[in-house]
Design an enzyme around this catalytic site. Structure first.
Site, PDB file in Angstrom:
ATOM      1  CG  HIS A  54      -1.820  -1.025   1.176  1.00 25.42           C
ATOM      2  ND1 HIS A  54      -3.111  -1.013   0.733  1.00 25.42           N
ATOM      3  CD2 HIS A  54      -1.848  -2.333   1.739  1.00 25.42           C
ATOM      4  CE1 HIS A  54      -3.815  -2.314   0.747  1.00 25.42           C
ATOM      5  NE2 HIS A  54      -3.019  -2.915   1.391  1.00 25.42           N
ATOM      6  CG  ASN A 127      -7.865  -4.537   0.551  1.00 26.14           C
ATOM      7  OD1 ASN A 127      -7.161  -3.517   0.652  1.00 26.14           O
ATOM      8  ND2 ASN A 127      -7.279  -5.618   0.894  1.00 26.14           N
TER       9      ASN A 127
END
Ligand code: NDP
Length: 490
Positions: A54, A127
């Site tokens: 990320h 997510n």
């Protein structure tokens, strides 16, 4: 605009910002030019470790408003009344790419929300996909290595990725989402967010239910085709960030509806699959969505590094009334996230303004790098003590989870634990439209064509076998696209 004086970092007004101090007009440069040292030395230290996953992300502040009464499930102060509001910070991201990578890569998107509640920060770190590639955190470093770069060539490798996936059939459900056009959302505003794991909630009577969280985009789901995503990658690698910043600057504030699914312990014991397996969803028909609130994003941080780069989310940050579950992947993340923050930002990462709770903080942890909050002053740094009146309030104790003898044991014996195929097949057959199916097959074929080397045939055949178990037609279509014979055709 009012003029401001240039100063050193220590606040001394300074007279020169471009020319170094020299002996004579042509130099050499004098060692005593401390302003020069400060400028160069700080520059050398501008980067903090990139997030291993990320790394590329964008963030915004906003407001969460409670719109549905879920008090029968949770005693969380935030949800105590319809109309309650709290400030939130959200960070969206891709997963595998480095900090400068393109926003439209095929990848899950991180959807991490920090709720600054009166009883502490609640982080929902999810997510844009309801499931994940693996169900045990022990596999996470291996999995992520396959998404990053080959140890020798330093190139991304389809061979590495499909080798791992084909050896981990539990990835299949997530792969079907990833290789559908949902794997390339048209910017962060146009995708759902999911807590993905099973969490729990407990009410005032300390009764616990299992819970899944869903953020449904009010902008509608919009996706890119493979071809569009590829083209945008070259033209504007920061496509999703630009879209979010521009929308908020234009006061077109994006919104999501937060919904929960609820499962009782009795239902968990009868559920066809392990309800704590993050590679599975709970069908909506059996566990309908219940509205809880609306989130609006309406403020881009004034400084990207301060708030977005230093944002530290952790599934361990829950609040009273919202609990964890035996989900093995979640249990691993409870450790791994704060550990990553302590490495990237230091032991006091929760003192950084974007991470700092609005709730009062009182405990006996002290000192460490970058203590910037007064360190709880002259208060005692040990417990028990006769001075500070800090006490552990037993009213916050949560209900015990019945695990080993009941739930966990039961699922070890559940043959459906290895059913990696039914839900993946249902997504392809029942949820996708004809066009989505065709795009998914095209996207899979395109990626599988990248597999090369001596193990190519073995990897492709192994993966086709998994597709076959999920949906026979899917396997045949992919095999056809790859121009290979899949013996299970007959
Ligand atoms: P439903 O028909 O009730 O729900 C299907 C869900 O799939 C919707 O939430 C929809 O999201 C979402 N969806 C649509 N297209 C895609 C796609 N290409 N990739 C991922 N998600 C998509 O079905 P069930 O609850 O019975 O589940 C059937 C299958 O749907 C599951 O096996 C799972 O693969 C998938 N799914 C299920 C979810 C769940 O929590 N039950 C959540 C997301 C996916 P939207 O409404 O925003 O269009």
């Amino acid at each position: 605009m009012k003029k401001k004086k240039l100063t050193t970092a220590a606040g001394r007004p300074y007279f020169e910002n471009e020319d170094s101090m020299t002996a004579g007009p042509r130099g050499p440069v004098l060692l005593q030019d401390y302003y020069l040292h400060e400028k160069l030395a700080h520059f050398n230290r501008e980067r903090i470790p990139e997030r291993v996953v990320h790394a590329k992300g964008t963030g915004a502040f906003g407001t969460f408003t409670v719109t549905g009464d879920i008090t029968k499930y949770t005693r969380a102060r935030l949800f105590s009344k319809v109309g309650n509001k709290c400030r939130v910070f959200v960070r969206f991201s891709t997963v595998g790419g480095e900090k400068g990578s393109a926003d439209t890569e095929r990848d899950p998107r991180g959807f991490a929300v920090k709720f600054y509640t009166e009883e502490g920060n609640w982080d929902l770190v999810g997510n844009n996909t309801p499931v994940f590639f693996i169900k045990d955190a022990k596999k996470f470093p291996d999995f992520i290595h396959t998404q990053k770069r080959d140890p020798k060539t330093n190139l991304k490798s389809d061979t590495m990725q499909w080798d791992f996936w084909s050896l981990n059939p539990e990835s299949l459900h997530q792969l079907m989402t990833l290789f559908s056009d949902r794997g390339t959302p048209d910017g962060y505003r146009f995708m759902n967010g999911y807590g993905s794991h099973t969490f729990s909630m407990y009410n005032k009577k300390n009764e616990r239910v299992w819970v899944k969280f869903h953020f449904k985009t009010q902008q509608g789901n919009k996706t890119l085709t493979r071809q569009q995503a590829e083209e945008i990658k070259g033209k504007d690698p920061d496509y999703s960030q630009r879209d979010l910043v521009n929308a908020i600057a234009g006061k077109d504030y994006p919104k999501w509806t937060l919904k929960i699914q609820v499962m009782t312990d009795a239902q968990a014991k009868k559920f066809k699959w392990n309800p704590f397996d993050v590679t599975k969803v709970w069908p909506h028909k059996e566990f309908p969505l219940i509205e809880a609130g609306v989130m609006e994003l309406n403020e881009i941080p004034e400084n990207y590094f301060a708030d977005v780069e230093q944002a530290a989310f952790a599934p361990a940050h829950t609040v009273d009334g919202i609990g964890l579950s035996p989900d093995k992947m979640l249990q691993g993340r409870i450790f791994a996230y704060p550990d990553a923050h302590r490495y990237r930002l230091g032991a006091n990462y929760q003192q950084i303004p974007v991470n700092r709770p609005i709730a009062p903080v009182s405990h006996h942890q002290r000192d460490g790098h970058m203590t910037v909050d007064g360190n709880q002053g002259s208060g005692p740094n040990y417990f028990p003590n006769s001075f500070d009146n800090i006490e552990a309030d037993k009213n916050y104790r949560e209900a015990a989870m019945a695990l080993d003898s009941d739930v966990a044991d039961y699922f070890d014996r559940n043959k459906n634990d290895n059913d990696h195929y039914s839900q993946a097949g249902a997504l392809f057959r029942k949820v996708m439209t004809d066009q989505e199916r065709a795009n998914t097959v095209g996207n899979l074929v395109c990626a599988l064509k990248g597999v090369s080397g001596p193990k190519k045939k073995e990897i492709l055949m192994r993966q086709l076998e998994h597709f076959h178990k999920a949906d026979k037609e899917l396997a045949q279509l992919v095999a056809k696209g790859l121009g290979i014979k899949f013996p299970r055709a007959k």
